[in-house]
Motif scaffolding. Structure first.
Motif, short mmCIF file in Angstrom:
data_model
loop_
_atom_site.label_atom_id
_atom_site.label_comp_id
_atom_site.label_asym_id
_atom_site.label_seq_id
_atom_site.Cartn_x
_atom_site.Cartn_y
_atom_site.Cartn_z
N VAL B 68 0.83 -1.21 0.00
CA VAL B 68 0.00 0.00 0.00
C VAL B 68 0.87 1.27 0.00
CG1 VAL B 68 -0.26 -0.21 2.53
CG2 VAL B 68 -1.82 1.29 1.25
N ILE B 69 0.47 2.20 -0.86
CA ILE B 69 1.05 3.54 -0.85
C ILE B 69 -0.07 4.46 -0.34
CG2 ILE B 69 2.05 5.41 -2.23
CD1 ILE B 69 2.78 3.14 -4.31
N SER B 70 0.13 5.00 0.83
CA SER B 70 -0.94 5.74 1.47
C SER B 70 -0.63 7.23 1.41
CB SER B 70 -1.07 5.26 2.93
OG SER B 70 -2.11 5.94 3.57
N VAL B 74 -4.72 14.72 -0.50
CA VAL B 74 -5.78 14.37 -1.45
C VAL B 74 -5.24 13.99 -2.82
CG1 VAL B 74 -7.93 15.14 -2.52
CG2 VAL B 74 -7.36 15.90 -0.22
N GLY B 75 -4.45 14.89 -3.43
CA GLY B 75 -3.99 14.65 -4.80
C GLY B 75 -3.07 13.44 -4.86
N TYR B 76 -3.15 12.66 -5.93
CA TYR B 76 -2.27 11.49 -6.05
C TYR B 76 -1.57 11.50 -7.40
CZ TYR B 76 -6.82 10.02 -7.81
OH TYR B 76 -8.03 9.98 -8.45
N ASP B 77 -1.44 12.70 -7.97
CA ASP B 77 -0.78 12.81 -9.26
C ASP B 77 0.72 12.54 -9.16
OD1 ASP B 77 -1.50 15.26 -7.80
OD2 ASP B 77 -0.14 16.29 -9.18
N ASN B 78 1.26 12.46 -7.95
CA ASN B 78 2.69 12.16 -7.79
C ASN B 78 2.98 10.65 -7.72
OD1 ASN B 78 1.30 12.26 -5.31
ND2 ASN B 78 3.23 12.41 -4.16
N ILE B 89 -0.71 -3.31 -5.90
CA ILE B 89 -0.45 -2.39 -4.77
C ILE B 89 -1.57 -1.37 -4.71
CG2 ILE B 89 1.12 -0.61 -3.89
CD1 ILE B 89 3.36 -2.16 -5.46
N LYS B 90 -2.13 -1.21 -3.52
CA LYS B 90 -3.24 -0.27 -3.37
C LYS B 90 -2.69 1.13 -3.10
CE LYS B 90 -6.79 -3.44 -2.19
NZ LYS B 90 -6.86 -4.72 -1.48
N VAL B 91 -3.33 2.11 -3.74
CA VAL B 91 -2.99 3.50 -3.46
C VAL B 91 -4.22 4.14 -2.80
CG1 VAL B 91 -2.29 5.73 -4.42
CG2 VAL B 91 -1.39 3.61 -5.40
N THR B 92 -3.99 4.79 -1.66
CA THR B 92 -5.12 5.42 -0.95
C THR B 92 -4.80 6.90 -0.71
OG1 THR B 92 -4.16 4.94 1.23
CG2 THR B 92 -5.62 3.27 0.29
N ASN B 93 -5.82 7.67 -0.39
CA ASN B 93 -5.60 9.07 0.01
C ASN B 93 -6.49 9.38 1.21
OD1 ASN B 93 -8.11 9.27 -1.20
ND2 ASN B 93 -7.57 10.98 -2.52
N THR B 94 -6.51 10.65 1.61
CA THR B 94 -7.30 11.03 2.79
C THR B 94 -8.24 12.17 2.43
OG1 THR B 94 -5.54 12.54 3.49
CG2 THR B 94 -5.51 10.35 4.45
N PRO B 95 -9.26 11.86 1.62
CA PRO B 95 -10.13 12.95 1.15
C PRO B 95 -10.84 13.65 2.30
CG PRO B 95 -11.12 10.80 0.73
CD PRO B 95 -9.72 10.54 1.20
N TRP B 308 -10.42 4.49 1.30
CA TRP B 308 -10.26 5.49 0.25
C TRP B 308 -9.25 5.05 -0.80
CZ3 TRP B 308 -9.67 7.43 5.50
CH2 TRP B 308 -10.85 7.96 6.01
N GLN B 309 -9.49 3.87 -1.38
CA GLN B 309 -8.59 3.39 -2.43
C GLN B 309 -8.89 4.15 -3.72
OE1 GLN B 309 -8.58 -0.83 -2.94
NE2 GLN B 309 -7.28 -0.76 -4.77
N ILE B 310 -7.84 4.58 -4.43
CA ILE B 310 -8.10 5.38 -5.62
C ILE B 310 -7.65 4.67 -6.91
CG2 ILE B 310 -8.13 7.62 -4.46
CD1 ILE B 310 -5.06 6.63 -6.27
N ASN B 311 -7.11 3.47 -6.80
CA ASN B 311 -6.66 2.79 -8.05
C ASN B 311 -7.25 1.40 -8.20
OD1 ASN B 311 -5.22 1.51 -6.04
ND2 ASN B 311 -3.33 1.40 -7.20
#
Lengths: 313, 311
Positions: B68-70, B74-78, B89-95, B308-311
């Motif tokens: 996981v890449i947490s 908010v933005g995950y453009d990086n 691999i899960k990518v999450t954020n903290t909206p 909050w998985q985004i991918n």
């Protein structure tokens, strides 16, 4: 003979036509309006529109202007006019309540936000090439904090309304308790003890001068900030400097000072936790126009023998 | 062996106890999180809590245990989130965690621009009390504020402005309803607003969506505020518009290149108010982002579904 009035240059464009229509002659002054300038230009005037003359509008000036009928303050506070003496001489003193309330209230909220977010220092550090300032100076949210409003006239009410969308808790102190949909009226000590931000919106009177002093700073939270857009004299500046230096309070946002312009050697200028502006919150384009129009209409009324709307003496 | 997780310094105080409780071995990193540092400290990590630094395909390839890449924020453009997905691999954020902070900072900038607060205060500190006479300020009341993007942050900006007697116009990819403003089309918002504030993510559709054409549509007296991503604005066109007077000013927290290079023309312009991408970093938001990003890591490591998985 035409009646003459003194008005500051920057107000002229909003009111020249109006005075002309009433056959009143205008003499313009600088925005500073020192005693010397006002007396040199206007010993024979019937009315004077004034900002914040450094020497006030004092007894000597009143005595030297024998035709004077009206002193019209551009703005709300009239502590710089010897209005008691003016009354004795039959001179009407007026102000323009409400005309700049929105401007002052917006600046007040702006200062609270700037203090919460260290906006001035962070931007300055960035311009100076230090992007790391932020990691040493974390900022705060205004949301969920307690804001104390001292004085609930036009400006205090506008501040409360503007804050209504920020999710803050509002406490209000006023000489006479009123009702408000935006906050809760509390006593003086409660407001000072519980607030994270305290904003002053009371006039400068014998009861309010130095009303915020050592005792108040001691009651305040160490993390609390004070904002003053009322009059410098309402705060005991020496006590405030001490409170800011010892960490008794966290910061201050100031537009007004005991002595204006704020002397270059004032200790306030050396404190990093003070955000300062030079008594300009009411000087927006919109407020200048509205106060000028209102102040001119008061002068015209008095000169033409009618009753003023906002006489203060 | 305890699972290793990488956590940036800024989040450590808020999450170390919780991670320990979950038997995770926390390795703290700098907030810069350069590839070298992350790889040397944590090639074998199962999770990374990531700030704004790039997280590339190459890094993903070199961390075989990663689950996981947490994203702290908010933005995950990086993050190369598509490649991460391919590798499971899960990518999450903290909206929402920093929405109030960012929205407050955007309103702060709108007020600062309208009142020249920064320049007036700076001039006063330097002994010039007369700056305001040459630079008239304005009331916000009665003006039109255009909000571009109506997610968590845009909505909070609209709500915060509700007490200021402004006319709020809103553009969103999908028009919604709001008690705080009126949904309008792109051109109308740009043409009618006195202040425009950007709250859209950086996506192929939005990158450089504010460019020469948009600045031409804006009023000469209008200001633009950007707390979204630097790439949403064509920065070269912005500099041009600010210099030629096509627009009156800008309040910027984000830039095409960060940190903003010392020789950037933006630094030389008097009608720009700058902050270094710090709007989301209040105490309160840092705590919320830290604890939420940590709990997302814990969920994935425990084979639970992240929130909050985004991918």
């Amino acid at each position: 003979m035409k009646a003459k009035v003194l008005i500051p240059e920057y107000a002229a464009k909003y009111v020249t036509d109006d005075f002309k229509k009433h056959k009143i002659e205008i003499k313009t002054t600088s925005s500073t309006q020192s005693e010397d300038e006002l007396l040199a230009k206007g010993k024979d005037v019937s009315g004077a529109m004034i900002l914040m003359p450094p020497d006030g509008f004092n007894q000597n000036m009143i005595d030297q202007m024998p035709n004077l009928k009206v002193i019209s303050r551009l703005g709300v506070g009239y502590d710089n006019v010897d209005y008691h003496y003016a009354a004795k001489k039959g001179i009407v003193v007026t102000n323009t309540p409400g005309a700049n309330a929105i401007s002052v209230a917006e600046s007040t909220v702006c200062d609270m936000l700037i203090l919460a977010k260290h906006s001035y220092s962070i931007s300055k550090a960035m311009r100076d090439g230090d992007n790391d300032y932020i990691s040493k100076h974390p900022t705060s949210e205004l949301a969920h904090k307690t804001v104390g409003i001292v004085g609930y006239g036009h400006i205090g009410q506008a501040v409360a309304k503007m804050l209504s969308g920020f999710g803050v808790k509002i406490l209000i102190w006023n000489r006479h308790q009123k009702q408000s949909q935006y906050g809760k009226f509390v006593d003086w000590n409660t407001l000072f003890q519980q607030s994270d931000y305290i904003s002053l919106h009371i006039p400068s009177t014998s009861e309010t001068i130095h009303s915020v002093s050592r005792k108040e700073f001691k009651m305040m939270k160490k993390s609390a900030m004070i904002v003053n857009f009322a009059r410098g004299s309402v705060i005991d500046e020496k006590a405030m400097i001490n409170a800011l230096k010892t960490g008794e309070i966290a910061g201050a946002g100031l537009d007004v000072f005991e002595k204006e312009p704020l002397p270059m050697d004032s200790e306030l200028r050396k404190l990093p936790n003070v955000y300062m502006t030079p008594h300009i919150s009411a000087q927006t384009t919109e407020a200048i126009e509205q106060t000028a129009i209102n102040a001119a209409s008061e002068m015209i009324r008095v000169i033409e023998g009618q009753r003023a709307k906002w006489q203060v003496n | 062996m305890a699972n290793k997780v990488l956590v940036p310094q800024i989040a450590v105080p808020y999450v170390k106890d919780d991670l320990a409780k979950h038997h995770l071995k926390m390795i703290s990193t700098s907030n810069a999180q350069k590839a070298d540092e992350l790889l040397s400290k944590g090639k074998d990590a199962v999770a990374v809590m990531l700030l704004g630094a790039p997280f590339t395909k190459d890094m993903i390839d070199q961390m075989p245990n990663l689950k996981v890449i947490s994203r702290f924020g908010v933005g995950y453009d990086n993050v190369d989130y598509r490649y991460a997905a391919k590798k499971g691999i899960k990518v999450t954020n903290t909206p929402g965690a920093n929405a109030a902070s960012v929205a407050e900072a955007a309103v702060t900038d709108i007020l600062i621009l309208s009142k020249h607060s920064y320049s007036i205060s700076k001039a006063m500190r330097e002994g010039d009390n007369d700056y305001v006479a040459k630079h008239p300020t304005n009331e916000l009341a009665g003006k039109t504020v255009g909000i571009i993007g109506f997610g968590h942050i845009g909505r909070m900006v609209a709500k915060m402005l509700s007490g200021f007697n402004v006319n709020v116009l809103i553009w969103n990819r999908h028009p919604k309803q709001s008690q705080y403003g009126k949904f309008v089309d792109w051109d109308t918002l740009l043409k009618q607003s006195d202040f425009i504030t950007l709250h859209v993510p950086a996506t192929p559709d939005t990158i450089h969506s504010i460019s020469t054409n948009e600045f031409k549509m804006m009023k000469d007296s209008a200001h633009i505020v950007n707390f979204a991503r630097g790439s949403v604005i064509d920065q070269k066109a912005l500099v041009e518009a600010l210099k030629s007077g096509e627009i009156a000013g800008a309040g910027l927290d984000v830039y095409e290149k960060e940190p903003l290079p010392e020789d950037s023309e933006l630094r030389k312009l008097p009608n720009v108010y700058l902050t270094p991408h710090n709007a989301g970093h209040s105490y309160e938001a840092i705590e919320r982002m830290s604890t939420r990003a940590a709990s997302e890591m814990e969920r994935v490591i425990n084979n639970e579904q992240p929130k909050w998985q985004i991918n």
